[in-house]
Design an enzyme around this catalytic site. Structure first.
Site, mmCIF file in Angstrom:
data_model
loop_
_atom_site.group_PDB
_atom_site.id
_atom_site.type_symbol
_atom_site.label_atom_id
_atom_site.label_comp_id
_atom_site.label_asym_id
_atom_site.label_seq_id
_atom_site.Cartn_x
_atom_site.Cartn_y
_atom_site.Cartn_z
ATOM 1 N N ASP A 15 -23.041 17.929 20.387
ATOM 2 C CA ASP A 15 -22.823 17.417 19.066
ATOM 3 C C ASP A 15 -22.647 18.036 17.890
ATOM 4 O O ASP A 15 -23.220 19.267 18.199
ATOM 5 C CB ASP A 15 -24.060 16.410 18.665
ATOM 6 C CG ASP A 15 -23.526 15.936 16.998
ATOM 7 O OD1 ASP A 15 -22.948 15.906 16.821
ATOM 8 O OD2 ASP A 15 -24.630 15.113 17.199
ATOM 9 N N ASP A 109 -16.956 13.933 16.724
ATOM 10 C CA ASP A 109 -17.325 15.379 17.257
ATOM 11 C C ASP A 109 -19.079 15.772 17.953
ATOM 12 O O ASP A 109 -19.712 16.452 18.035
ATOM 13 C CB ASP A 109 -18.263 15.984 15.591
ATOM 14 C CG ASP A 109 -19.632 15.664 15.345
ATOM 15 O OD1 ASP A 109 -19.510 14.405 15.992
ATOM 16 O OD2 ASP A 109 -20.466 16.442 14.935
ATOM 17 N N GLU A 110 -18.791 14.836 19.092
ATOM 18 C CA GLU A 110 -19.593 14.800 19.653
ATOM 19 C C GLU A 110 -18.726 13.884 20.883
ATOM 20 O O GLU A 110 -18.582 12.812 21.086
ATOM 21 C CB GLU A 110 -20.952 13.958 18.855
ATOM 22 C CG GLU A 110 -20.464 12.058 18.948
ATOM 23 C CD GLU A 110 -22.226 11.338 17.965
ATOM 24 O OE1 GLU A 110 -23.105 11.753 19.012
ATOM 25 O OE2 GLU A 110 -21.245 11.501 17.912
HETATM 26 N N1 DCP Z 1 -19.398 11.310 9.322
HETATM 27 C C1 DCP Z 1 -18.569 10.360 7.669
HETATM 28 N N2 DCP Z 1 -20.218 9.441 7.627
HETATM 29 C C2 DCP Z 1 -20.698 8.781 8.252
HETATM 30 C C3 DCP Z 1 -21.650 10.036 9.066
HETATM 31 C C4 DCP Z 1 -20.023 10.804 9.823
HETATM 32 O O1 DCP Z 1 -17.666 10.237 7.133
HETATM 33 N N3 DCP Z 1 -22.168 8.129 7.393
HETATM 34 C C5 DCP Z 1 -18.251 11.920 9.312
HETATM 35 C C6 DCP Z 1 -18.677 13.478 8.552
HETATM 36 C C7 DCP Z 1 -19.361 14.255 9.918
HETATM 37 C C8 DCP Z 1 -18.798 13.922 11.198
HETATM 38 O O2 DCP Z 1 -18.592 12.339 10.760
HETATM 39 O O3 DCP Z 1 -19.018 15.498 9.679
HETATM 40 C C9 DCP Z 1 -19.853 13.533 12.535
HETATM 41 O O4 DCP Z 1 -20.901 12.825 12.249
HETATM 42 P P1 DCP Z 1 -22.468 13.348 12.505
HETATM 43 O O5 DCP Z 1 -23.499 12.073 12.411
HETATM 44 O O6 DCP Z 1 -22.442 14.239 13.637
HETATM 45 O O7 DCP Z 1 -23.422 14.376 11.307
HETATM 46 P P2 DCP Z 1 -22.190 15.845 10.838
HETATM 47 O O8 DCP Z 1 -21.600 16.107 12.043
HETATM 48 O O9 DCP Z 1 -22.768 16.084 9.724
HETATM 49 O O10 DCP Z 1 -23.925 16.654 10.758
HETATM 50 P P3 DCP Z 1 -25.507 16.807 12.442
HETATM 51 O O11 DCP Z 1 -24.721 16.036 13.559
HETATM 52 O O12 DCP Z 1 -25.038 18.475 12.355
HETATM 53 O O13 DCP Z 1 -26.527 16.047 12.034
HETATM 54 MG MG MG Z 2 -22.361 16.319 14.383
#
Ligand code: DCP
Ligand code: MG
Length: 379
Positions: A15, A109-110
């Site tokens: 992720d 992203d995961e």
């Molecule tokens: N995303 C979004 N709205 C949300 C959650 C996520 O638009 N409520 C988008 C932005 C994030 C991407 O999806 O960058 C990936 O979500 P993740 O939950 O994996 O969050 P991040 O990658 O940003 O942070 P991390 O995985 O480090 O907690």
């Molecule tokens: Mg993420």
């Protein structure tokens, strides 16, 4: 019947850290090490994601931007660039495919990777995890990913979240229960918030509570009781489900320095051909079409493609075709990127003779935005 446990699975969950925000910080060095949030600028805008610097102020995804700004007055708000995020997503998914067959993307992203078959190539889970992280960093120009490794999807998913950002958490099979016990039940992956509420109301706060409950205590949970109890004990046979059949599979690389000569370009294409073979083999596919893409130092994109008379899979055959296609691109030009990809994909072993003689293949130049160049390639 439950699947056999004779050979334990090796499952990875990868992720990306603060995905959108990290990409913005990669592309714009002025944003690095700063509290940034990606999201809209309007009054009702919410935070899509925040950099880890911004998270220290309590800023989180889905939070209204006005509140985020209140928590951190210096917050830099960056509008999203979804095309860029999608392009990076494709790059990381292709990297994951080098390690696993199949991969199961959960979002941009995961993804889950089933690496049971390829695991023997590594000295252990640590080397596997580090190699995945390094490969993502290399292919994206510096992005970090958090990786969890375990014997099921549940464990891998929970593990990847343990040590963010840039984490690597390995849970050996004998440590599964110890790892799960203290976690709150709402972390059970695959269990919705409603069920989690029901669990908590029934007195199950942690995985440990659920794992050690007897039949009578589990009864109020109804039909799900057994499944939930098994998950809490780390028993999770859910398979990594492959994503749908792709239209094309490719590799591309932006070079650190522009290149011009055949001698400089050959190793790049050789590397690309090898990477493409790995990706095709992981997906058990063969290619009927191959494409060479190049971007000049002036960002002009050109591509040449060829339909083969027979399925192609080996790096050697791919490389040979790439060299032929290269001769129809302008020589003497400075190139900043090369891509090697396969299209018209078929499942391996569908009966055709593999890799018929290359001379019988016709070149089909397409999508050329460059002018015809008369100069010949020389070594
Ligand atoms: N995303 C979004 N709205 C949300 C959650 C996520 O638009 N409520 C988008 C932005 C994030 C991407 O999806 O960058 C990936 O979500 P993740 O939950 O994996 O969050 P991040 O990658 O940003 O942070 P991390 O995985 O480090 O907690
Ligand atoms: Mg993420």
């Amino acid at each position: 019947m439950t699947p056999s446990h004779a050979s334990p699975r090796v499952i990875v969950h990868a992720d990306m850290d603060a995905f959108y925000a990290q990409i913005e910080q990669l592309d714009e060095p002025n944003l690095r090490n700063k509290a940034i949030a990606v999201g809209g600028l309007g009054e009702r805008a919410v935070v899509a994601t925040a950099s880890y610097e911004a998270r220290r102020f309590g800023i989180r995804s889905a939070m209204p931007m006005v509140i985020a700004r209140r928590k951190c007055p210096d917050l830099i708000v960056v509008p999203p660039r979804f095309d860029r995020y999608k392009a990076v997503s494709k790059i990381i998914m292709d990297v994951f495919e080098d390690f696993s067959s199949p991969i199961e993307p959960l979002s941009l992203d995961e993804a889950f990777l089933d690496v049971t078959e390829t695991f023997a190539r590594f000295s252990g889970p640590n080397e596997l995890g580090q190699t995945i992280k390094e490969s993502v960093r290399g292919a994206t120009g510096g992005l970090t990913v958090s990786v969890g490794i375990g014997n099921s999807k549940l464990i891998a998913k929970l593990a990847s979240d343990m040590d963010k950002p840039d984490g690597l958490t390995i849970v050996p099979p004998e440590c599964v229960q110890q790892f799960l016990d203290p976690l709150p039940v709402r972390r059970l992956w695959g269990v919705g918030p409603k069920t989690a509420e029901r669990l908590e109301a029934a007195g199950f706060k942690t995985f440990s509570d659920l794992a050690r409950a007897n039949q009578a205590a589990l009864a109020p949970l109804g039909r799900q009781a057994r499944l939930l109890n098994e998950l809490a004990r780390g028993i999770d046979h859910r398979p990594v489900k492959p994503r749908g059949r792709p239209k094309s599979i490719g590799w591309e690389r932006t070079l650190e320095h522009d290149v011009t000569t055949l001698e400089e370009i050959k190793p790049i294409l050789r590397h690309g051909a090898k990477a493409l073979e790995t990706r095709l083999r992981h997906r058990r596919m063969v290619a009927l079409g191959l494409k060479l893409k190049a971007k000049t130092s002036r960002f002009q994109v050109m591509s040449r493609q060829r339909i083969a008379h027979g399925p192609i899979v080996s790096a050697e055959a791919i490389y040979k075709i790439m060299l032929e296609l290269l001769t129809s691109l302008p020589s003497g030009t400075r190139y900043r990127l090369f891509g090697v990809s396969a299209f018209s994909l078929e499942a391996e072993g569908t009966g055709r003779q593999l890799e018929l003689p290359l001379q019988s293949q016709r070149g089909l130049p397409v999508e050329s935005s460059g002018h015809r160049e008369e100069r010949k390639w020389t070594s």
